[in-house]
Write a protein that holds these residues in place. Structure first.
Motif, PDB file in Angstrom:
ATOM      1  N   ALA A 106       0.568  -1.000  -0.690  1.00  9.94           N
ATOM      2  CA  ALA A 106      -0.386  -0.024   0.261  1.00  9.94           C
ATOM      3  C   ALA A 106       1.259   1.378  -0.014  1.00  9.94           C
ATOM      4  CB  ALA A 106      -1.133   0.368   1.362  1.00  9.94           C
ATOM      5  N   HIS A 156       0.080   4.793  -4.986  1.00  6.28           N
ATOM      6  CA  HIS A 156      -1.684   5.163  -4.504  1.00  6.28           C
ATOM      7  C   HIS A 156      -1.478   6.109  -4.685  1.00  6.28           C
ATOM      8  CE1 HIS A 156      -2.317   0.854  -4.520  1.00  6.28           C
ATOM      9  NE2 HIS A 156      -0.924   0.572  -3.491  1.00  6.28           N
ATOM     10  N   SER A 200      -6.996   6.342   0.163  1.00  4.97           N
ATOM     11  CA  SER A 200      -6.867   5.435   0.854  1.00  4.97           C
ATOM     12  C   SER A 200      -6.006   6.074   1.976  1.00  4.97           C
ATOM     13  CB  SER A 200      -6.517   4.100   0.603  1.00  4.97           C
ATOM     14  OG  SER A 200      -5.467   3.650   1.969  1.00  4.97           O
ATOM     15  N   CYS A 234      -2.460   3.743   2.779  1.00  2.00           N
ATOM     16  CA  CYS A 234      -1.312   3.915   1.782  1.00  2.00           C
ATOM     17  C   CYS A 234      -0.802   4.881   1.798  1.00  2.00           C
ATOM     18  CB  CYS A 234      -2.090   4.140   0.437  1.00  2.00           C
ATOM     19  SG  CYS A 234      -3.217   2.520   0.017  1.00  2.00           S
ATOM     20  N   LYS A 291       1.615   4.275   4.952  1.00  4.21           N
ATOM     21  CA  LYS A 291       2.779   4.034   3.979  1.00  4.21           C
ATOM     22  C   LYS A 291       3.636   4.004   3.415  1.00  4.21           C
ATOM     23  CE  LYS A 291       2.286   0.388   7.179  1.00  4.21           C
ATOM     24  NZ  LYS A 291       2.722  -0.442   8.153  1.00  4.21           N
TER      25      LYS A 291
END
Ligand SMILES: NC(=O)c1ccc[n+]([C@@H]2O[C@H](COP(=O)([O-])OP(=O)(O)OC[C@H]3O[C@@H](n4cnc5c(N)ncnc54)[C@H](OP(=O)(O)O)[C@@H]3O)[C@@H](O)[C@H]2O)c1
Length: 286
Positions: free
Chosen positions: A142, A147, A196, A199, A202
């Motif tokens: 992620a 992303h 997200s 995401c 991270k």
């Protein structure tokens, strides 16, 4: 005389992948392994679980979002051992998909734990790392740059900044705060960020790991190495037990990075898949 006992520390180690990492390090790390958890009861219960398996470890409380807890642990390590040799930043958090908290709250909490919490632990503990220390950051698939898929051209600009070889920790933290702010007022997609919150947190941790290795490269201490990994999709509370991998399988890459031998030239500041394969975090699009 200086205390030369070798010490390893695992955050969020009371369950899930962190517990899997403990099982491996208790066997493979030549020294003491500290199981840390934010909740003392859950941590000590996990220590007892390990004892039932014939595995011995030490315990200390550590909440990665509580500065007093972090400072207390850092002081304890300093006063007891003078320093330490291995840090696995495993503790992490994700809201469930069905969560009803507003995205701004989810962004604040998730980035607060996964990015700013990990950063706070590193700021307090990195000065205590001894030469040849290894740091293993548990990131995620992620946390890959793909992303960052909000509106263009901002998404591409953000990717470029995140992947830059000159971005500073302060600039990165500033970006993560800008993300939280934009999530709060609902403009995060327009500003290029993904949907997200997990995401985004991270991605921040991934970029941070690369900055940390740059600092290590110029550190007077010898041979400090940090890497980051995706543990795989693992059967834990976080995945609502949907992941196919066992916690032992999910621990493999993090443990590999924690136990990299002394005086290696690579990997340093690099991303690894759960099978330990190197992934180019900057150029990998998928
Ligand atoms: N499971 C997966 O498929 C998967 C995939 C990719 C990446 N990851 C990453 O792998 C790591 C471990 O995840 P997991 O699946 O094992 O999750 P988990 O079962 O939910 O365990 C998370 C651990 O982190 C701890 N934690 C949360 N907030 C903390 C805080 N403020 N201070 C200290 N500890 C804290 C939890 O403590 P409590 O028990 O007190 O809540 C728990 O010990 C995380 O970084 C996660 O993002 C997991």
């Amino acid at each position: 005389m200086a205390n030369t006992t070798r010490v390893a520390v695992v955050t969020g180690a009371n369950k899930g992948i962190g517990f899997g990492i403990m099982k491996e390090l208790c066997v493979k790390f030549e020294g003491l392994v500290y199981l840390t958890s934010r909740d003392e009861g859950r941590g000590k219960a996990a220590q007892q679980e390990l004892a039932k398996l014939g595995l011995s470890c030490n315990y200390h409380q550590l909440d990665i979002t509580n500065q007093a807890s972090i400072d207390k642990f850092a002081a304890y390590i300093k006063n007891t051992y003078g320093g330490f040799d291995c840090l696995v930043n495993n503790a992490g958090f994700a809201y469930k998909q069905a969560a009803t908290e507003p995205v701004g709250v989810q962004a604040r909490d998730t980035v607060g734990i996964n990015y700013f919490g990990t950063l706070a632990v590193c700021k307090a503990l990195f000065p205590l790392l001894r030469s040849h220390a290894r740091v293993s950051n548990v990131g995620s698939s992620a946390g890959m740059l793909k992303h960052l898929n909000g509106d263009e051209p901002h998404a591409s600009e953000l990717k470029k900044k995140m992947a830059s070889d000159t971005i500073t920790e302060a600039e990165l933290s500033n970006l993560m705060n800008q993300y939280i702010e934009s999530a709060n007022n609902g403009t995060h997609r327009q500003k290029g960020w993904g949907s997200s919150t997990y995401c985004m947190s991270k991605i921040g941790l991934s970029a941070l790991s690369r900055i940390q290795q740059r600092h290590f490269d110029t550190d007077p201490r010898e041979d400090l190495v940090v890497n980051f990994c995706h543990p795989g999709y693992v059967d834990t509370d976080m995945s609502s037990h949907k992941g196919p991998l066992t916690i032992e399988e999910g621990a493999v890459a993090a443990v590999y990075l924690a136990l990299l031998p002394p005086n290696i030239t690579s990997p340093k500041g690099q991303f690894h898949w759960f099978d330990c394969k190197l992934i180019d975090w900057v150029t990998t699009a998928n």
